[in-house]
Write a protein that holds these residues in place. Structure first.
Motif, PDB file in Angstrom:
ATOM      1  N   PRO A   1     -43.281  -7.411 -28.180  1.00 34.09           N
ATOM      2  CA  PRO A   1     -44.410  -7.638 -27.215  1.00 34.09           C
ATOM      3  C   PRO A   1     -44.423  -6.557 -25.989  1.00 34.09           C
ATOM      4  CG  PRO A   1     -43.137  -9.609 -27.755  1.00 34.09           C
ATOM      5  CD  PRO A   1     -42.548  -8.323 -28.497  1.00 34.09           C
ATOM      6  N   ASN A   2     -43.136  -5.842 -25.846  1.00 31.63           N
ATOM      7  CA  ASN A   2     -43.188  -4.945 -24.944  1.00 31.63           C
ATOM      8  C   ASN A   2     -43.555  -3.623 -25.389  1.00 31.63           C
ATOM      9  OD1 ASN A   2     -40.724  -4.125 -26.406  1.00 31.63           O
ATOM     10  ND2 ASN A   2     -39.487  -4.703 -24.615  1.00 31.63           N
ATOM     11  N   GLN A   3     -44.353  -3.531 -26.686  1.00 32.91           N
ATOM     12  CA  GLN A   3     -44.922  -2.429 -27.209  1.00 32.91           C
ATOM     13  C   GLN A   3     -46.290  -2.452 -27.399  1.00 32.91           C
ATOM     14  OE1 GLN A   3     -42.924   1.011 -28.070  1.00 32.91           O
ATOM     15  NE2 GLN A   3     -42.440  -0.187 -26.115  1.00 32.91           N
ATOM     16  N   ILE A   4     -46.940  -3.766 -26.768  1.00 31.26           N
ATOM     17  CA  ILE A   4     -48.270  -3.990 -26.924  1.00 31.26           C
ATOM     18  C   ILE A   4     -49.080  -4.218 -25.455  1.00 31.26           C
ATOM     19  CG2 ILE A   4     -49.940  -5.469 -27.705  1.00 31.26           C
ATOM     20  CD1 ILE A   4     -47.892  -6.318 -30.220  1.00 31.26           C
ATOM     21  N   VAL A   5     -50.216  -3.635 -25.446  1.00 28.90           N
ATOM     22  CA  VAL A   5     -50.936  -3.715 -24.096  1.00 28.90           C
ATOM     23  C   VAL A   5     -52.050  -4.727 -24.451  1.00 28.90           C
ATOM     24  CG1 VAL A   5     -52.390  -2.831 -22.038  1.00 28.90           C
ATOM     25  CG2 VAL A   5     -49.999  -1.510 -23.354  1.00 28.90           C
ATOM     26  N   HIS A   6     -52.056  -5.773 -23.604  1.00 30.10           N
ATOM     27  CA  HIS A   6     -53.461  -6.809 -23.634  1.00 30.10           C
ATOM     28  C   HIS A   6     -54.558  -6.191 -22.808  1.00 30.10           C
ATOM     29  CE1 HIS A   6     -55.402 -10.559 -22.513  1.00 30.10           C
ATOM     30  NE2 HIS A   6     -55.764 -10.503 -23.742  1.00 30.10           N
ATOM     31  N   VAL A   7     -55.715  -6.003 -23.224  1.00 30.00           N
ATOM     32  CA  VAL A   7     -56.924  -5.445 -22.487  1.00 30.00           C
ATOM     33  C   VAL A   7     -57.930  -6.681 -22.297  1.00 30.00           C
ATOM     34  CG1 VAL A   7     -58.232  -3.633 -22.177  1.00 30.00           C
ATOM     35  CG2 VAL A   7     -55.991  -3.024 -23.097  1.00 30.00           C
ATOM     36  N   ARG A   8     -58.405  -6.982 -21.273  1.00 32.44           N
ATOM     37  CA  ARG A   8     -59.624  -7.607 -21.107  1.00 32.44           C
ATOM     38  C   ARG A   8     -60.583  -6.698 -20.266  1.00 32.44           C
ATOM     39  NH1 ARG A   8     -56.431 -12.221 -19.180  1.00 32.44           N
ATOM     40  NH2 ARG A   8     -56.366 -13.636 -21.152  1.00 32.44           N
ATOM     41  N   LEU A   9     -61.637  -6.209 -20.800  1.00 28.70           N
ATOM     42  CA  LEU A   9     -62.762  -5.461 -20.103  1.00 28.70           C
ATOM     43  C   LEU A   9     -63.619  -6.331 -19.279  1.00 28.70           C
ATOM     44  CD1 LEU A   9     -63.363  -3.440 -23.237  1.00 28.70           C
ATOM     45  CD2 LEU A   9     -62.063  -2.558 -21.541  1.00 28.70           C
ATOM     46  N   SER A  10     -63.869  -5.591 -17.987  1.00 25.33           N
ATOM     47  CA  SER A  10     -64.833  -6.426 -17.358  1.00 25.33           C
ATOM     48  C   SER A  10     -66.416  -6.111 -17.881  1.00 25.33           C
ATOM     49  CB  SER A  10     -64.890  -5.704 -15.770  1.00 25.33           C
ATOM     50  OG  SER A  10     -64.806  -4.362 -15.719  1.00 25.33           O
ATOM     51  N   ARG A  11     -66.573  -5.073 -18.516  1.00 21.45           N
ATOM     52  CA  ARG A  11     -67.822  -4.767 -19.032  1.00 21.45           C
ATOM     53  C   ARG A  11     -67.415  -4.322 -20.497  1.00 21.45           C
ATOM     54  NH1 ARG A  11     -70.847  -0.462 -15.700  1.00 21.45           N
ATOM     55  NH2 ARG A  11     -68.935   0.868 -16.311  1.00 21.45           N
ATOM     56  N   PRO A  12     -68.162  -5.129 -21.375  1.00 17.51           N
ATOM     57  CA  PRO A  12     -67.862  -4.823 -22.943  1.00 17.51           C
ATOM     58  C   PRO A  12     -68.287  -3.433 -23.341  1.00 17.51           C
ATOM     59  CG  PRO A  12     -68.515  -7.229 -22.583  1.00 17.51           C
ATOM     60  CD  PRO A  12     -68.883  -6.610 -21.198  1.00 17.51           C
TER      61      PRO A  12
ATOM     62  N   ALA B   1     -68.129 -10.018 -26.978  1.00 21.04           N
ATOM     63  CA  ALA B   1     -69.187 -10.581 -26.209  1.00 21.04           C
ATOM     64  C   ALA B   1     -70.301 -11.183 -27.073  1.00 21.04           C
ATOM     65  CB  ALA B   1     -69.709  -9.642 -25.053  1.00 21.04           C
ATOM     66  N   GLN B   2     -71.220 -12.013 -26.512  1.00 20.72           N
ATOM     67  CA  GLN B   2     -72.318 -12.510 -27.284  1.00 20.72           C
ATOM     68  C   GLN B   2     -73.050 -11.360 -28.215  1.00 20.72           C
ATOM     69  OE1 GLN B   2     -74.536 -15.001 -25.083  1.00 20.72           O
ATOM     70  NE2 GLN B   2     -73.116 -16.522 -25.152  1.00 20.72           N
ATOM     71  N   ASP B   3     -73.080 -10.256 -27.540  1.00 22.70           N
ATOM     72  CA  ASP B   3     -74.120  -8.855 -27.998  1.00 22.70           C
ATOM     73  C   ASP B   3     -73.213  -8.333 -29.050  1.00 22.70           C
ATOM     74  OD1 ASP B   3     -72.281  -7.593 -26.631  1.00 22.70           O
ATOM     75  OD2 ASP B   3     -73.758  -6.483 -25.225  1.00 22.70           O
ATOM     76  N   GLY B   4     -72.026  -8.829 -29.581  1.00 20.89           N
ATOM     77  CA  GLY B   4     -71.085  -8.071 -30.615  1.00 20.89           C
ATOM     78  C   GLY B   4     -70.210  -6.967 -29.930  1.00 20.89           C
ATOM     79  N   ARG B   5     -70.481  -6.632 -28.560  1.00 21.39           N
ATOM     80  CA  ARG B   5     -69.568  -5.750 -28.079  1.00 21.39           C
ATOM     81  C   ARG B   5     -68.058  -6.163 -27.659  1.00 21.39           C
ATOM     82  NH1 ARG B   5     -72.903  -1.621 -25.166  1.00 21.39           N
ATOM     83  NH2 ARG B   5     -71.423  -2.013 -23.286  1.00 21.39           N
ATOM     84  N   LEU B   6     -66.960  -5.095 -27.792  1.00 22.52           N
ATOM     85  CA  LEU B   6     -65.676  -5.484 -27.690  1.00 22.52           C
ATOM     86  C   LEU B   6     -65.337  -5.889 -26.018  1.00 22.52           C
ATOM     87  CD1 LEU B   6     -62.991  -5.540 -28.928  1.00 22.52           C
ATOM     88  CD2 LEU B   6     -62.478  -3.190 -28.432  1.00 22.52           C
ATOM     89  N   SER B   7     -64.866  -6.916 -26.083  1.00 24.67           N
ATOM     90  CA  SER B   7     -64.437  -7.803 -24.373  1.00 24.67           C
ATOM     91  C   SER B   7     -63.031  -7.621 -24.352  1.00 24.67           C
ATOM     92  CB  SER B   7     -65.373  -8.931 -24.211  1.00 24.67           C
ATOM     93  OG  SER B   7     -64.798 -10.001 -25.162  1.00 24.67           O
TER      94      SER B   7
END
Length: 188
Positions: A135-146, A110-116
Motif C-alpha cells: 500500500p505504501n507503494q501506491i498512490v490513489h488519485v481522484r481527479l477534479s476534472r476527468p 466519468a459518464q463520458d468515459g473519461r478517467l476520473s
C-alpha cells in the motif's frame, strides 16, 4: 529510475508485519521545473521534488526487502496473490509538490468515459498479474476534472501534493493520495 526497475523484485520479497518506524528522511530534493502542458495549478510552475518510489517506504521496510524477507511469489493458475506490506507512510515526502514516475491503473470513469479516478503504481502490470505493490507503494488519485483515458502501457509522471490517506479497494489498498494531481507523459 533505478529504483523503479528494481522495485518489482524488491516488492516480491516484502513481509507483511514490520516494527514501528522511528522516522526517515527522504533524499535531498531534486528541483524540477514542471514544463507540462495544460492548465496551471499550484504544482504547474512550482519547483517539485522528484521522488523515487523507495523514498516512500519506511526505512525498516526497505531494509527488510534488501535482506530478502517476505513472501515468495507464486503463479498458481489464474489466482492473483494477495497484497502484502503496510499502510505506513514517510512524513518527509508529504505535503509538498512532487513528481513521481509510474503507471496508471484505472478505477473509475466519468459518464463520458473519461478517467476520473486511478491508482498510480511503480511498474507496469501491478495489480494485474502479480501481487499488487505494498500500500505504501501506491498512490490513489481522484481527479477534479476527468481526462482522456491514458495508455496503460505507457509510463507517466504524476505531479501534485502527496498526502497520506488509506484506501481499501478490492483491487489493492493504497497509503498515499495526491492533491492537485496532473498526469504528464514520461520524459527521461
Amino acid at each position: 529510475m533505478r529504483g523503479l526497475l528494481c522495485l518489482p523484485l524488491l516488492l516480491a520479497l516484502a513481509a507483511c508485519e514490520r516494527p514501528v518506524d522511528t522516522g526517515v528522511r527522504a533524499l535531498p530534493a531534486t528541483p524540477v521545473i514542471d514544463r507540462g502542458v495544460g492548465d496551471a495549478s499550484a504544482t504547474g510552475a512550482a519547483e517539485q521534488q522528484e521522488l523515487d518510489w523507495l523514498q516512500m517506504m519506511p526505512k525498516d521496510e526497505l531494509a527488510a526487502l534488501e535482506r530478502g524477507e517476505g513472501p515468495e511469489v507464486e503463479h498458481n493458475g489464474n489466482r492473483r496473490m494477495p497484497q502484502f506490506g503496510t499502510f505506513r507512510t514517510v512524513d518527509s515526502v508529504l505535503q509538498r509538490p512532487v513528481r513521481l514516475p509510474g503507471y496508471v491503473v484505472p478505477l473509475a470513469n466519468a459518464q463520458d468515459g473519461r478517467l476520473s479516478e486511478f491508482l498510480f503504481v511503480p511498474y507496469y502490470g501491478a495489480c494485474i498479474h502479480v501481487p499488487p505493490p505494498p500500500p505504501n507503494q501506491i498512490v490513489h488519485v481522484r481527479l477534479s476534472r476527468p481526462i482522456e483515458m491514458p495508455d496503460m502501457y505507457s509510463p507517466f509522471f504524476l505531479t501534485g501534493i502527496l498526502g497520506a490517506e488509506r484506501l481499501d479497494d478490492e483491487l489493492a489498498g493504497s497509503a498515499y493520495t495526491m492533491r492537485d494531481a496532473q498526469l504528464r507523459p514520461y520524459e527521461p
